[in-house]
Scaffold this motif. Structure first.
Motif, PDB file in Angstrom:
ATOM      1  N   UNK A 174     -33.947 -32.213 -89.166  1.00 14.26           N
ATOM      2  CA  UNK A 174     -34.211 -30.805 -88.872  1.00 14.26           C
ATOM      3  C   UNK A 174     -33.086 -30.099 -88.145  1.00 14.26           C
ATOM      4  N   UNK A 175     -31.897 -30.675 -88.172  1.00 23.03           N
ATOM      5  CA  UNK A 175     -30.753 -30.116 -87.434  1.00 23.03           C
ATOM      6  C   UNK A 175     -30.378 -28.726 -87.964  1.00 23.03           C
ATOM      7  N   UNK A 176     -30.377 -27.700 -87.102  1.00 19.88           N
ATOM      8  CA  UNK A 176     -29.968 -26.368 -87.554  1.00 19.88           C
ATOM      9  C   UNK A 176     -28.494 -26.340 -87.970  1.00 19.88           C
ATOM     10  N   UNK A 194     -23.587 -33.799 -92.856  1.00 24.95           N
ATOM     11  CA  UNK A 194     -24.142 -32.973 -91.777  1.00 24.95           C
ATOM     12  C   UNK A 194     -24.300 -31.515 -92.151  1.00 24.95           C
ATOM     13  N   UNK A 195     -23.543 -31.039 -93.128  1.00 23.46           N
ATOM     14  CA  UNK A 195     -23.601 -29.605 -93.452  1.00 23.46           C
ATOM     15  C   UNK A 195     -23.841 -29.330 -94.929  1.00 23.46           C
ATOM     16  N   UNK A 242     -31.987 -38.188 -90.771  1.00 20.36           N
ATOM     17  CA  UNK A 242     -33.037 -38.834 -89.998  1.00 20.36           C
ATOM     18  C   UNK A 242     -32.647 -38.839 -88.520  1.00 20.36           C
ATOM     19  N   UNK A 243     -33.533 -39.339 -87.680  1.00 24.66           N
ATOM     20  CA  UNK A 243     -33.229 -39.477 -86.259  1.00 24.66           C
ATOM     21  C   UNK A 243     -32.851 -38.155 -85.617  1.00 24.66           C
TER      22      UNK A 243
END
Length: 214
Positions: A153-155, A103-104, A148-149
């Motif tokens: 594009x998660x900031x 995630x990061x 994905x999902x």
């Protein structure tokens, strides 16, 4: 002097139990519970795998936060990296390391247990362990997880811990695990981080998981 407060673990007798709803991530179970003098009551609750979360702090005491859309509350919320304990036999701190990577795009050289909490003990069995991760390093570009999902594009941002504390107290940040992690970290930092537990500290209040049976 009175003994320090401590939650007392111990399930009351369950006279009957059935799986009311089976979901993709968690289930809903209906139990008949014998409360002794309080009589027999029926309780519906979310049966959850449990989860881990990571407060990753860099050398400038900036925390790594991510933003995700959460449909039940209809909001883009700022959170800390987290994930479900849904891999059989995987130690929680290893799940946390995997989630931080995915995630990061980070690894951590130092891991500690920051705080444990129940997400919503009146209606869910979910237990959450929050780890403190330090000595951060970027994952090489070629080894990064393809998001994905809902993660596409998660900031991902690094925000000073002091700024997050102010955001919580001002009512701008609402994610329960972020709120708990940030305030716990602020309290422990004021004590020179005395009181941190090892990454593999016992976790008796961990969620028992999904039983997957009627």
């Amino acid at each position: 002097m009175p003994e320090p407060l401590e939650d007392v673990l111990g399930r009351r007798p369950v006279l009957g139990s059935r799986l009311a709803f089976e979901g993709r991530v968690w289930d809903v179970r209906t139990d008949e519970v014998d409360l002794g003098e309080g009589g027999v009551v029926v309780r519906d609750y979310v049966e959850h795998t449990g989860a881990v979360a990571i407060l990753a702090l860099d050398e400038q005491d900036r925390a790594v936060v991510i933003q995700q859309y959460r449909h039940p509350v209809g909001a883009l919320g700022w959170e800390i990296p987290a994930g479900l304990l849904d891999v059989d036999g995987e130690a929680p701190h290893l799940t946390a390391a995997r989630e931080l990577h995915e995630e990061a795009d980070l690894t951590a050289g130092s891991w500690s247990t920051l705080v444990d909490h129940w997400a919503s003990p009146g209606g869910s069995s979910e237990g959450v362990r929050v780890f403190l991760a330090r000595d951060l390093a970027e994952v090489p570009e070629a080894e990064r997880h393809a998001r994905t999902g809902e993660e596409l594009g998660m900031p991902v941002r690094r925000v000073p811990l002091d700024e997050l504390v102010e955001g919580v107290l001002a009512g701008r940040l609402h994610g329960p695990t972020l709120v708990i992690a940030v305030l716990a970290a602020e309290a422990l930092r004021a004590r020179g981080w005395a009181g941190l537990r090892p990454a593999d500290a016992p976790w008796p209040a961990r969620s028992p998981g999904r039983r997957r049976r009627v």
